[in-house]
Write an enzyme that holds these catalytic residues in place. Sequence first.
Site, PDB file in Angstrom:
ATOM      1  N   HIS A   1     -93.842  42.303  76.176  1.00 48.29           N
ATOM      2  CA  HIS A   1     -93.137  43.391  76.871  1.00 48.29           C
ATOM      3  C   HIS A   1     -91.718  43.467  76.315  1.00 48.29           C
ATOM      4  O   HIS A   1     -91.060  42.443  76.116  1.00 48.29           O
ATOM      5  CB  HIS A   1     -93.123  43.104  78.374  1.00 48.29           C
ATOM      6  CG  HIS A   1     -92.197  44.015  79.123  1.00 48.29           C
ATOM      7  ND1 HIS A   1     -92.231  45.386  78.977  1.00 48.29           N
ATOM      8  CD2 HIS A   1     -91.195  43.751  80.018  1.00 48.29           C
ATOM      9  CE1 HIS A   1     -91.304  45.924  79.750  1.00 48.29           C
ATOM     10  NE2 HIS A   1     -90.656  44.964  80.377  1.00 48.29           N
TER      11      HIS A   1
ATOM     12  N   CYS B   1     -93.907  46.247  84.847  1.00 47.23           N
ATOM     13  CA  CYS B   1     -93.939  46.067  83.382  1.00 47.23           C
ATOM     14  C   CYS B   1     -95.173  45.293  82.912  1.00 47.23           C
ATOM     15  O   CYS B   1     -95.478  45.283  81.724  1.00 47.23           O
ATOM     16  CB  CYS B   1     -92.670  45.369  82.917  1.00 47.23           C
ATOM     17  SG  CYS B   1     -91.194  46.275  83.402  1.00 47.23           S
TER      18      CYS B   1
ATOM     19  N   ASN C   1     -86.554  49.596  77.321  1.00 52.82           N
ATOM     20  CA  ASN C   1     -87.634  49.056  78.146  1.00 52.82           C
ATOM     21  C   ASN C   1     -88.429  50.233  78.724  1.00 52.82           C
ATOM     22  O   ASN C   1     -87.900  50.999  79.529  1.00 52.82           O
ATOM     23  CB  ASN C   1     -87.019  48.207  79.264  1.00 52.82           C
ATOM     24  CG  ASN C   1     -88.050  47.573  80.179  1.00 52.82           C
ATOM     25  OD1 ASN C   1     -89.222  47.938  80.152  1.00 52.82           O
ATOM     26  ND2 ASN C   1     -87.602  46.640  80.998  1.00 52.82           N
TER      27      ASN C   1
HETATM   28  O1  UT7 Z   1     -88.777  44.696  82.537  1.00 52.15           O
HETATM   29  C1  UT7 Z   1     -88.910  43.706  83.514  1.00 52.15           C
HETATM   30  C2  UT7 Z   1     -88.189  42.501  83.202  1.00 52.15           C
HETATM   31  N1  UT7 Z   1     -86.806  42.809  82.949  1.00 52.15           N
HETATM   32  C3  UT7 Z   1     -86.079  41.909  82.396  1.00 52.15           C
HETATM   33  O2  UT7 Z   1     -86.583  40.867  82.088  1.00 52.15           O
HETATM   34  C4  UT7 Z   1     -84.621  42.186  82.202  1.00 52.15           C
HETATM   35  C5  UT7 Z   1     -83.861  40.927  82.473  1.00 52.15           C
HETATM   36  N2  UT7 Z   1     -82.409  40.993  82.457  1.00 52.15           N
HETATM   37  C6  UT7 Z   1     -81.667  41.343  81.389  1.00 52.15           C
HETATM   38  O3  UT7 Z   1     -82.137  41.852  80.395  1.00 52.15           O
HETATM   39  C7  UT7 Z   1     -80.199  40.976  81.445  1.00 52.15           C
HETATM   40  O4  UT7 Z   1     -79.970  40.142  82.540  1.00 52.15           O
HETATM   41  C8  UT7 Z   1     -79.227  42.191  81.504  1.00 52.15           C
HETATM   42  C9  UT7 Z   1     -79.213  42.920  80.178  1.00 52.15           C
HETATM   43  C10 UT7 Z   1     -79.640  43.126  82.619  1.00 52.15           C
HETATM   44  C11 UT7 Z   1     -77.808  41.717  81.787  1.00 52.15           C
HETATM   45  O5  UT7 Z   1     -77.411  40.744  80.812  1.00 52.15           O
HETATM   46  P1  UT7 Z   1     -76.774  39.345  81.257  1.00 52.15           P
HETATM   47  O6  UT7 Z   1     -76.453  38.614  80.033  1.00 52.15           O
HETATM   48  O7  UT7 Z   1     -77.724  38.704  82.229  1.00 52.15           O
HETATM   49  O8  UT7 Z   1     -75.432  39.804  81.931  1.00 52.15           O
HETATM   50  P2  UT7 Z   1     -74.915  39.564  83.432  1.00 52.15           P
HETATM   51  O9  UT7 Z   1     -75.675  40.376  84.415  1.00 52.15           O
HETATM   52  O10 UT7 Z   1     -74.817  38.086  83.675  1.00 52.15           O
HETATM   53  O11 UT7 Z   1     -73.449  40.154  83.344  1.00 52.15           O
HETATM   54  C12 UT7 Z   1     -72.457  39.613  82.446  1.00 52.15           C
HETATM   55  C13 UT7 Z   1     -71.181  40.430  82.549  1.00 52.15           C
HETATM   56  C14 UT7 Z   1     -70.710  40.635  83.979  1.00 52.15           C
HETATM   57  O12 UT7 Z   1     -69.294  40.605  83.979  1.00 52.15           O
HETATM   58  P3  UT7 Z   1     -68.499  39.261  84.382  1.00 52.15           P
HETATM   59  O13 UT7 Z   1     -68.956  38.946  85.765  1.00 52.15           O
HETATM   60  O14 UT7 Z   1     -68.927  38.237  83.378  1.00 52.15           O
HETATM   61  O15 UT7 Z   1     -67.067  39.666  84.261  1.00 52.15           O
HETATM   62  C15 UT7 Z   1     -71.172  42.035  84.319  1.00 52.15           C
HETATM   63  O16 UT7 Z   1     -70.378  42.655  85.297  1.00 52.15           O
HETATM   64  O17 UT7 Z   1     -71.389  41.741  82.016  1.00 52.15           O
HETATM   65  C16 UT7 Z   1     -71.018  42.723  82.991  1.00 52.15           C
HETATM   66  N3  UT7 Z   1     -71.894  43.891  82.842  1.00 52.15           N
HETATM   67  C17 UT7 Z   1     -71.642  44.882  81.958  1.00 52.15           C
HETATM   68  N4  UT7 Z   1     -70.645  45.082  81.087  1.00 52.15           N
HETATM   69  C18 UT7 Z   1     -70.708  46.200  80.317  1.00 52.15           C
HETATM   70  C19 UT7 Z   1     -73.062  44.158  83.478  1.00 52.15           C
HETATM   71  N5  UT7 Z   1     -73.588  45.305  83.030  1.00 52.15           N
HETATM   72  C20 UT7 Z   1     -72.740  45.782  82.085  1.00 52.15           C
HETATM   73  C21 UT7 Z   1     -72.738  46.918  81.259  1.00 52.15           C
HETATM   74  N6  UT7 Z   1     -71.707  47.079  80.390  1.00 52.15           N
HETATM   75  N7  UT7 Z   1     -73.720  47.830  81.291  1.00 52.15           N
END
Ligand code: UT7
Length: 325
Positions: A245, A114, A275
């Site tokens: 980005h 990215c 993205n």
């Molecule tokens: O481009 C290069 C750089 N990229 C980035 O910088 C991206 C960085 N990361 C992100 O944008 C975020 O971390 C995500 C959007 C990928 C995820 O968001 P988050 O707030 O970090 O969520 P998380 O991974 O901590 O997950 C929270 C909860 C989990 O459930 P529990 O454990 O709290 O019960 C996941 O299992 O959300 C759940 N979850 C989902 N729920 C519904 C994970 N993916 C999904 C989904 N739909 N697609």
Amino acid sequence: MMYASFKSIGAYLPKEVRTNQWFADKIDTTDEWIFKRTGIKERLIAAPDENTSDLGVKASKVAIERACIDVSEIDLVICATLSPDFSAMPATACLIADKLGIKDVMAFDISAACTGFVYAVSVAKAFVESGMKKNVLIVGAEKASNVMDYTDRSICMLFGDGAGAAIISTTDDKEKSIVDVQCSADGALSDILYIPGVGSADEKFMHMKGNETFKIAVKTLTSDVEKIMAKNNYTNEDIDLFIPHQANFRIIKAVGTALKLNDSQKVLTVEKFGNTSSASIPMAMNECYEDGRLTNGKTMLLDAFGGGATWGSAIIKFDGKDFIK
Ligand code: UT7
């Protein structure tokens, strides 16, 4: 002394619009979760017969026309991509050059995920300022849908396809040049975001430790901008457009707040493009160009973080002609 000027910007937007509901119909997710956690409502998807090089060619044609140069004047082609047409060779830049009819010039790809477009600006600037090249075509092009596992809800709804391109040319006017670019990397973070092996059937998909990447991205993006601003004696008031980005609205918001940038400075396209990795900054820049926010003399601040891990920022004065509808 020769300087490098940012002469034009162009983009190509694939035709298919894929909404959050498309994902909600297929995997365990909801429109509400995706929008709340990422700011994404939809993303664009390339046609099956459109490869990354085709997206890059379409964006390049716009950038070349807007720079008012002929393809024969381009003496270097650089493509940043994480979704190349071929996994190892030929480089997507070679295919783009050929499809544009650019003959007998150096062409190569940059693998910086990215951050790829910021790396490309840095390399183009170095070639131009050294006097080795005069008109460099830089492209950020992604068919990210090719490297998505559409059963993996941790990542598949984040990415979209698209391309952006720019012409970097020589100028002797320092006031109209690219002020500074700084790029960096830390291979010790290679496991937070990676693609095991593009090309091999079961290993071609992207993997990300999302939450870990999120936290490192916010910290790195903020400190990187603080460094480049201090180094060049720039303050927030000197910046017209902050073009980061576009990975996640919450990342952009956190970085923007930490840097005390106001809403009118921040450029956001993640809602409609998702993205698009190396294409996200030039696609966002093109939006600003076409809606009249980016005009000749405006100062842009770029900021990117991606797999590698790689990161980079740039301060750029736009030296192109204003957009005519
Ligand atoms: O481009 C290069 C750089 N990229 C980035 O910088 C991206 C960085 N990361 C992100 O944008 C975020 O971390 C995500 C959007 C990928 C995820 O968001 P988050 O707030 O970090 O969520 P998380 O991974 O901590 O997950 C929270 C909860 C989990 O459930 P529990 O454990 O709290 O019960 C996941 O299992 O959300 C759940 N979850 C989902 N729920 C519904 C994970 N993916 C999904 C989904 N739909 N697609």
